[in-house]
Design a protein around this motif. Structure first.
Motif, PDB file in Angstrom:
ATOM      1  N   ARG A  15       0.843  -1.200   0.000  1.00 33.27           N
ATOM      2  CA  ARG A  15       0.000   0.000   0.000  1.00 33.27           C
ATOM      3  C   ARG A  15       0.873   1.242   0.000  1.00 33.27           C
ATOM      4  N   TYR A  16       0.427   2.241  -0.759  1.00 35.38           N
ATOM      5  CA  TYR A  16       1.100   3.537  -0.785  1.00 35.38           C
ATOM      6  C   TYR A  16       0.534   4.393   0.337  1.00 35.38           C
ATOM      7  N   CYS A  17       1.406   4.899   1.200  1.00 36.76           N
ATOM      8  CA  CYS A  17       0.987   5.693   2.350  1.00 36.76           C
ATOM      9  C   CYS A  17       1.718   7.034   2.369  1.00 36.76           C
ATOM     10  N   SER A  18       1.050   8.026   2.900  1.00 39.26           N
ATOM     11  CA  SER A  18       1.671   9.324   3.161  1.00 39.26           C
ATOM     12  C   SER A  18       1.428   9.660   4.619  1.00 39.26           C
ATOM     13  N   LEU A  19       2.514   9.820   5.370  1.00 43.46           N
ATOM     14  CA  LEU A  19       2.440  10.098   6.793  1.00 43.46           C
ATOM     15  C   LEU A  19       2.760  11.567   7.047  1.00 43.46           C
ATOM     16  N   HIS A  20       1.827  12.265   7.673  1.00 41.47           N
ATOM     17  CA  HIS A  20       2.028  13.661   8.061  1.00 41.47           C
ATOM     18  C   HIS A  20       2.458  13.647   9.520  1.00 41.47           C
ATOM     19  N   ARG A  21       3.730  13.930   9.770  1.00 43.84           N
ATOM     20  CA  ARG A  21       4.257  13.922  11.130  1.00 43.84           C
ATOM     21  C   ARG A  21       4.233  15.333  11.717  1.00 43.84           C
ATOM     22  N   PRO A  22       3.796  15.461  12.947  1.00 47.13           N
ATOM     23  CA  PRO A  22       3.837  16.784  13.592  1.00 47.13           C
ATOM     24  C   PRO A  22       5.284  17.226  13.825  1.00 47.13           C
ATOM     25  N   THR A  23       5.533  18.489  13.668  1.00 45.21           N
ATOM     26  CA  THR A  23       6.842  19.057  14.026  1.00 45.21           C
ATOM     27  C   THR A  23       6.698  19.963  15.246  1.00 45.21           C
ATOM     28  N   THR A  24       5.522  19.920  15.880  1.00 45.59           N
ATOM     29  CA  THR A  24       5.268  20.711  17.067  1.00 45.59           C
ATOM     30  C   THR A  24       5.846  20.016  18.301  1.00 45.59           C
ATOM     31  N   ARG A  25       5.996  20.785  19.369  1.00 48.42           N
ATOM     32  CA  ARG A  25       6.499  20.211  20.622  1.00 48.42           C
ATOM     33  C   ARG A  25       5.473  19.246  21.209  1.00 48.42           C
ATOM     34  N   LEU A  26       4.191  19.573  21.014  1.00 46.16           N
ATOM     35  CA  LEU A  26       3.119  18.713  21.494  1.00 46.16           C
ATOM     36  C   LEU A  26       2.804  17.660  20.438  1.00 46.16           C
ATOM     37  N   VAL A  27       2.960  16.384  20.773  1.00 50.45           N
ATOM     38  CA  VAL A  27       2.579  15.284  19.898  1.00 50.45           C
ATOM     39  C   VAL A  27       1.548  14.444  20.638  1.00 50.45           C
ATOM     40  N   ARG A  28       0.395  14.263  20.034  1.00 50.49           N
ATOM     41  CA  ARG A  28      -0.714  13.586  20.696  1.00 50.49           C
ATOM     42  C   ARG A  28      -0.479  12.073  20.784  1.00 50.49           C
ATOM     43  N   SER A  29      -1.214  11.466  21.681  1.00 55.46           N
ATOM     44  CA  SER A  29      -1.182  10.004  21.805  1.00 55.46           C
ATOM     45  C   SER A  29      -2.185   9.347  20.870  1.00 55.46           C
ATOM     46  N   THR A  30      -2.894  10.172  20.097  1.00 48.86           N
ATOM     47  CA  THR A  30      -3.871   9.680  19.118  1.00 48.86           C
ATOM     48  C   THR A  30      -3.385   9.991  17.708  1.00 48.86           C
ATOM     49  N   GLY A  31      -3.419   8.987  16.842  1.00 52.36           N
ATOM     50  CA  GLY A  31      -3.113   9.167  15.433  1.00 52.36           C
ATOM     51  C   GLY A  31      -4.391   9.088  14.610  1.00 52.36           C
ATOM     52  N   VAL A  32      -4.330   9.569  13.371  1.00 56.62           N
ATOM     53  CA  VAL A  32      -5.511   9.627  12.505  1.00 56.62           C
ATOM     54  C   VAL A  32      -5.232   8.873  11.204  1.00 56.62           C
ATOM     55  N   VAL A  33      -6.148   7.995  10.818  1.00 64.10           N
ATOM     56  CA  VAL A  33      -6.093   7.314   9.526  1.00 64.10           C
ATOM     57  C   VAL A  33      -7.237   7.846   8.674  1.00 64.10           C
ATOM     58  N   LEU A  34      -6.913   8.491   7.548  1.00 66.75           N
ATOM     59  CA  LEU A  34      -7.919   9.045   6.648  1.00 66.75           C
ATOM     60  C   LEU A  34      -8.166   8.075   5.500  1.00 66.75           C
ATOM     61  N   CYS A  35      -9.420   7.668   5.329  1.00 69.11           N
ATOM     62  CA  CYS A  35      -9.810   6.696   4.308  1.00 69.11           C
ATOM     63  C   CYS A  35     -10.452   7.436   3.131  1.00 69.11           C
ATOM     64  N   TYR A  36      -9.891   7.253   1.947  1.00 66.37           N
ATOM     65  CA  TYR A  36     -10.367   7.979   0.768  1.00 66.37           C
ATOM     66  C   TYR A  36     -11.680   7.413   0.237  1.00 66.37           C
ATOM     67  N   PRO A  37     -12.471   8.241  -0.449  1.00 67.35           N
ATOM     68  CA  PRO A  37     -13.567   7.734  -1.280  1.00 67.35           C
ATOM     69  C   PRO A  37     -12.998   7.157  -2.577  1.00 67.35           C
ATOM     70  N   LEU A  38     -13.874   6.810  -3.513  1.00 64.52           N
ATOM     71  CA  LEU A  38     -13.440   6.156  -4.745  1.00 64.52           C
ATOM     72  C   LEU A  38     -13.684   7.023  -5.974  1.00 64.52           C
ATOM     73  N   GLY A  39     -13.029   6.617  -7.061  1.00 64.08           N
ATOM     74  CA  GLY A  39     -13.296   7.183  -8.373  1.00 64.08           C
ATOM     75  C   GLY A  39     -13.150   8.692  -8.432  1.00 64.08           C
ATOM     76  N   HIS A  40     -14.119   9.346  -9.080  1.00 62.24           N
ATOM     77  CA  HIS A  40     -14.033  10.804  -9.249  1.00 62.24           C
ATOM     78  C   HIS A  40     -14.081  11.520  -7.903  1.00 62.24           C
ATOM     79  N   GLU A  41     -14.703  10.917  -6.890  1.00 62.04           N
ATOM     80  CA  GLU A  41     -14.756  11.543  -5.573  1.00 62.04           C
ATOM     81  C   GLU A  41     -13.374  11.551  -4.907  1.00 62.04           C
TER      82      GLU A  41
END
Length: 257
Positions: A15-41
Motif C-alpha cells: 500500500r502507498y501511504c503518506s504520513l504527516h508527522r507533527p513538528t510541534t512540541r506537542l505530539v498527541r497520543s492519538t493518530g488519525v487514519v484518513l480513508c479515501y472515497p473512490l473514483g471521481h470523488e
C-alpha cells in the motif's frame, strides 16, 4: 509538519501511504487514519485530505493517508476490488501508524464511501476510539444507485460530449471498474450496531435517532456547504472547504485535549 511517503506490506500487496508527522512540541497520543472515497470523488477530495492532514498535524496528531490495494499508487488488481481486502487495508494501515508513531489510540475517518469503510473497519482496529464521518454515505446499495444515475446523466450530457456515450464496460461507473463482486459486497455491508468507539465527529449530519449508539458521544457540525455529488456539471470540481477542515480540527482538539 513533515510528510513522508512510502509503501508498506508484502510484495503484490504493498500500500502507498503518506504520513504527516507533527513538528510541534506537542505530539498527541492519538493518530488519525484518513480513508479515501473512490473514483471521481477521490480526485475531487484529494487536495482536501492533504489540507486536513496538514491541519491535524499542526495540532500534534500524526496522520496517515493511503491508497487501497488496486487504487492510486498501491499495488493490486484494479479490475477486481473486494470490500474485505480494503477493510484489511484500513486495519493494517492503523497498525502501521500505531507501530511507527507509538500512538495508543486511533481516529478513523473519511468522506463519502471513505467514512462508510471507516465505520465497517472500526471493529477490526483495537485502538480505534474516534470516527470522523464527513458527508458519509448511508448504505452501499443507495450509493451505487447514485453513481449509476450520475454516470447516465454524464454520458448523455451534450455539453460535454457531441453525442451520448454508451461504450463503457458494464462494471464501469464514471471511469472506475467496480466489479460485480465488489458491488455485491457493498450492497450487503452494514455498520455494526455496537462499537468500542467513544466519540463520533459528524460533518454535514444526517443522523437519525436509530443511527446513534449507546455510550458514544456524537459531535455534529454543519460543514462548509454542498459539494454537488449528484451534479454532473461539478464532477471535476475540486473541493475547497476550509470551514469543514476547521470544524474537524476543532472537534479533534476538543475530544483529544
Amino acid at each position: 509538519m513533515l510528510i513522508e511517503s512510502f509503501h508498506v506490506g508484502k510484495r503484490g500487496r504493498r500500500r502507498y501511504c503518506s504520513l504527516h508527522r507533527p513538528t510541534t512540541r506537542l505530539v498527541r497520543s492519538t493518530g488519525v487514519v484518513l480513508c479515501y472515497p473512490l473514483g471521481h470523488e477521490y480526485f475531487r477530495s484529494h487536495r482536501l485530505y492533504v489540507k486536513l492532514a496538514d491541519q491535524l498535524a499542526k495540532l500534534g496528531f500524526p496522520v496517515m493517508r493511503f491508497d487501497y490495494l488496486g487504487t492510486g499508487d498501491s499495488e493490486g488488481d484494479a479490475g477486481h476490488p473486494r470490500l474485505e481486502g480494503w477493510l484489511v487495508d484500513i486495519a493494517e494501515t492503523a497498525e502501521e501508524l500505531v507501530r511507527s508513531e507509538q500512538v495508543s489510540n486511533v481516529a478513523l475517518g473519511g468522506l463519502r464511501l471513505g467514512g462508510f469503510l471507516a465505520q465497517l473497519a472500526a471493529e477490526r482496529v483495537p485502538s480505534a476510539r474516534t470516527l470522523i464521518l464527513w458527508d458519509t454515505i448511508a448504505d452501499g446499495d443507495h450509493y451505487l444507485a447514485e453513481l449509476s444515475g450520475l454516470h447516465d446523466r454524464m454520458s448523455r450530457d451534450l455539453e460535454r460530449f457531441p453525442r451520448p456515450r454508451n461504450e463503457c464496460a458494464d462494471a464501469e461507473l464514471l471511469g472506475m471498474n467496480y466489479g460485480s463482486a465488489f458491488r455485491d459486497d457493498l450492497c450487503k455491508a452494514s455498520v455494526p450496531s455496537s462499537t468500542p468507539l467513544e466519540d463520533i465527529i459528524v460533518i454535514n449530519p444526517d443522523m437519525k435517532p436509530g443511527d446513534r449508539r449507546p455510550n458514544v458521544r456524537v459531535h455534529e457540525y454543519a460543514g462548509g456547504g454542498d459539494y454537488g455529488w449528484q451534479d454532473s456539471g461539478r464532477i471535476e470540481e475540486v473541493i475547497v472547504d476550509p470551514v469543514s477542515i476547521r470544524q474537524v480540527a476543532t472537534a479533534m482538539n476538543t475530544v483529544h485535549a
